[in-house]
Design a protein around this motif. Sequence first.
Motif, PDB file in Angstrom:
ATOM      1  N   VAL A 105     -13.943  14.577   2.459  1.00  0.00           N
ATOM      2  CA  VAL A 105     -14.433  13.683   3.512  1.00  0.00           C
ATOM      3  C   VAL A 105     -15.289  12.574   2.906  1.00  0.00           C
ATOM      4  O   VAL A 105     -15.133  11.393   3.255  1.00  0.00           O
ATOM      5  CB  VAL A 105     -15.234  14.466   4.576  1.00  0.00           C
ATOM      6  N   LEU A 106     -16.182  12.948   2.012  1.00  0.00           N
ATOM      7  CA  LEU A 106     -17.053  11.948   1.395  1.00  0.00           C
ATOM      8  C   LEU A 106     -16.231  10.921   0.613  1.00  0.00           C
ATOM      9  O   LEU A 106     -16.540   9.714   0.646  1.00  0.00           O
ATOM     10  CB  LEU A 106     -18.092  12.624   0.503  1.00  0.00           C
ATOM     11  N   GLN A 107     -15.184  11.375  -0.056  1.00  0.00           N
ATOM     12  CA  GLN A 107     -14.299  10.449  -0.760  1.00  0.00           C
ATOM     13  C   GLN A 107     -13.565   9.539   0.219  1.00  0.00           C
ATOM     14  O   GLN A 107     -13.427   8.333  -0.017  1.00  0.00           O
ATOM     15  CB  GLN A 107     -13.292  11.218  -1.623  1.00  0.00           C
ATOM     16  N   ARG A 108     -13.093  10.094   1.313  1.00  0.00           N
ATOM     17  CA  ARG A 108     -12.374   9.299   2.319  1.00  0.00           C
ATOM     18  C   ARG A 108     -13.305   8.258   2.937  1.00  0.00           C
ATOM     19  O   ARG A 108     -12.909   7.100   3.121  1.00  0.00           O
ATOM     20  CB  ARG A 108     -11.784  10.214   3.400  1.00  0.00           C
ATOM     21  N   ILE A 109     -14.522   8.644   3.247  1.00  0.00           N
ATOM     22  CA  ILE A 109     -15.463   7.690   3.824  1.00  0.00           C
ATOM     23  C   ILE A 109     -15.713   6.546   2.850  1.00  0.00           C
ATOM     24  O   ILE A 109     -15.751   5.378   3.240  1.00  0.00           O
ATOM     25  CB  ILE A 109     -16.770   8.391   4.235  1.00  0.00           C
ATOM     26  N   ARG A 110     -15.834   6.878   1.584  1.00  0.00           N
ATOM     27  CA  ARG A 110     -16.040   5.833   0.572  1.00  0.00           C
ATOM     28  C   ARG A 110     -14.830   4.896   0.505  1.00  0.00           C
ATOM     29  O   ARG A 110     -14.978   3.689   0.320  1.00  0.00           O
ATOM     30  CB  ARG A 110     -16.317   6.461  -0.780  1.00  0.00           C
ATOM     31  N   GLN A 111     -13.640   5.451   0.667  1.00  0.00           N
ATOM     32  CA  GLN A 111     -12.441   4.608   0.699  1.00  0.00           C
ATOM     33  C   GLN A 111     -12.467   3.658   1.898  1.00  0.00           C
ATOM     34  O   GLN A 111     -12.063   2.513   1.792  1.00  0.00           O
ATOM     35  CB  GLN A 111     -11.171   5.457   0.791  1.00  0.00           C
ATOM     36  N   VAL A 112     -12.937   4.159   3.032  1.00  0.00           N
ATOM     37  CA  VAL A 112     -12.917   3.366   4.261  1.00  0.00           C
ATOM     38  C   VAL A 112     -13.995   2.295   4.258  1.00  0.00           C
ATOM     39  O   VAL A 112     -13.733   1.134   4.558  1.00  0.00           O
ATOM     40  CB  VAL A 112     -13.067   4.272   5.509  1.00  0.00           C
ATOM     41  N   ASP A 113     -15.230   2.678   3.918  1.00  0.00           N
ATOM     42  CA  ASP A 113     -16.316   1.692   4.054  1.00  0.00           C
ATOM     43  C   ASP A 113     -16.938   1.235   2.736  1.00  0.00           C
ATOM     44  O   ASP A 113     -17.824   0.395   2.723  1.00  0.00           O
ATOM     45  CB  ASP A 113     -17.392   2.172   5.027  1.00  0.00           C
ATOM     46  N   GLY A 114     -16.482   1.810   1.627  1.00  0.00           N
ATOM     47  CA  GLY A 114     -16.963   1.361   0.327  1.00  0.00           C
ATOM     48  C   GLY A 114     -18.357   1.835  -0.027  1.00  0.00           C
ATOM     49  O   GLY A 114     -18.931   1.386  -1.017  1.00  0.00           O
ATOM     50  N   LYS A 115     -18.909   2.750   0.747  1.00  0.00           N
ATOM     51  CA  LYS A 115     -20.270   3.225   0.507  1.00  0.00           C
ATOM     52  C   LYS A 115     -20.278   4.705   0.163  1.00  0.00           C
ATOM     53  O   LYS A 115     -19.481   5.480   0.678  1.00  0.00           O
ATOM     54  CB  LYS A 115     -21.133   3.004   1.756  1.00  0.00           C
ATOM     55  N   VAL A 116     -21.234   5.082  -0.658  1.00  0.00           N
ATOM     56  CA  VAL A 116     -21.449   6.487  -0.978  1.00  0.00           C
ATOM     57  C   VAL A 116     -22.408   7.044   0.068  1.00  0.00           C
ATOM     58  O   VAL A 116     -23.450   6.447   0.353  1.00  0.00           O
ATOM     59  CB  VAL A 116     -22.050   6.648  -2.392  1.00  0.00           C
ATOM     60  N   VAL A 117     -22.047   8.169   0.644  1.00  0.00           N
ATOM     61  CA  VAL A 117     -22.896   8.807   1.655  1.00  0.00           C
ATOM     62  C   VAL A 117     -23.859   9.758   0.968  1.00  0.00           C
ATOM     63  O   VAL A 117     -23.443  10.644   0.223  1.00  0.00           O
ATOM     64  CB  VAL A 117     -22.041   9.582   2.687  1.00  0.00           C
ATOM     65  N   SER A 118     -25.134   9.575   1.214  1.00  0.00           N
ATOM     66  CA  SER A 118     -26.142  10.490   0.678  1.00  0.00           C
ATOM     67  C   SER A 118     -26.170  11.750   1.522  1.00  0.00           C
ATOM     68  O   SER A 118     -26.177  11.688   2.758  1.00  0.00           O
ATOM     69  CB  SER A 118     -27.519   9.829   0.705  1.00  0.00           C
ATOM     70  N   THR A 119     -26.181  12.906   0.860  1.00  0.00           N
ATOM     71  CA  THR A 119     -26.271  14.177   1.584  1.00  0.00           C
ATOM     72  C   THR A 119     -27.644  14.808   1.376  1.00  0.00           C
ATOM     73  O   THR A 119     -27.805  16.018   1.541  1.00  0.00           O
ATOM     74  CB  THR A 119     -25.158  15.143   1.136  1.00  0.00           C
ATOM     75  N   THR A 120     -28.621  13.989   1.081  1.00  0.00           N
ATOM     76  CA  THR A 120     -29.987  14.470   0.899  1.00  0.00           C
ATOM     77  C   THR A 120     -30.592  14.784   2.257  1.00  0.00           C
ATOM     78  O   THR A 120     -30.415  14.036   3.216  1.00  0.00           O
ATOM     79  CB  THR A 120     -30.841  13.399   0.194  1.00  0.00           C
ATOM     80  N   THR A 121     -31.310  15.899   2.303  1.00  0.00           N
ATOM     81  CA  THR A 121     -31.996  16.273   3.536  1.00  0.00           C
ATOM     82  C   THR A 121     -33.497  16.234   3.300  1.00  0.00           C
ATOM     83  O   THR A 121     -33.968  16.256   2.168  1.00  0.00           O
ATOM     84  CB  THR A 121     -31.602  17.695   3.991  1.00  0.00           C
ATOM     85  N   THR A 122     -34.237  16.224   4.396  1.00  0.00           N
ATOM     86  CA  THR A 122     -35.690  16.244   4.263  1.00  0.00           C
ATOM     87  C   THR A 122     -36.219  17.657   4.098  1.00  0.00           C
ATOM     88  O   THR A 122     -37.325  17.854   3.646  1.00  0.00           O
ATOM     89  CB  THR A 122     -36.362  15.594   5.491  1.00  0.00           C
ATOM     90  N   THR A 123     -35.423  18.645   4.481  1.00  0.00           N
ATOM     91  CA  THR A 123     -35.812  20.045   4.342  1.00  0.00           C
ATOM     92  C   THR A 123     -34.766  20.755   3.519  1.00  0.00           C
ATOM     93  O   THR A 123     -33.589  20.706   3.844  1.00  0.00           O
ATOM     94  CB  THR A 123     -35.926  20.735   5.720  1.00  0.00           C
TER      95      THR A 123
END
Length: 168
Positions: free
Chosen positions: A141-159
């Motif tokens: 999914v993260l790879q597909r999103i990057r293909q679609v919008d060109g951005k890397v999605v951060s999966t960092t959480t606050t907790t």
Amino acid sequence: MKRRSLVASLVLMAGSALALTSCAGADQQGSPAHRMSVWVSGTTFGEQIGTLIADNARVAKDVPNGTGAVHAACGTIVNDAEMANSALPSPDPEVTDLLTQAYGLEGTAGNQCFDAGATNKKLLAQSHRNAIKAEALYDQVLQRIRQVDGKVVSTTTTTDNSTGGIFG
């Protein structure tokens, strides 16, 4: 008379389409890249994935603490997967399909884990395998999103739930 009805119908349909388009959210308008970017940020998608990954990691750390701790960790997985699932559909059918599968695996893993408690190692192992499968889908999914919008999605959480969250 028939021509007037046809024209009136066309005007009504065009007006309805315009009204529906203007009511659509920002994640339903614009380019595929824009829609994906708006959906990712509006749903806190990256944080949800980071939370589920941390939830999965926490289970093994809670097994030595007994069935009550395992039940709490596994219940959290199910709740977090249901919450993430409520953000679907995404603007991209492939992302939606992959996430539907992943969240289903998380639900299965959470329920297996809950049923296993701290003592049924076989069921805990099945739960762990389903969590790994879900995480592999998140990578897709993260790879597909990057293909679609060109951005890397951060999966960092606050907790960090893998260490017991705010209480551990």
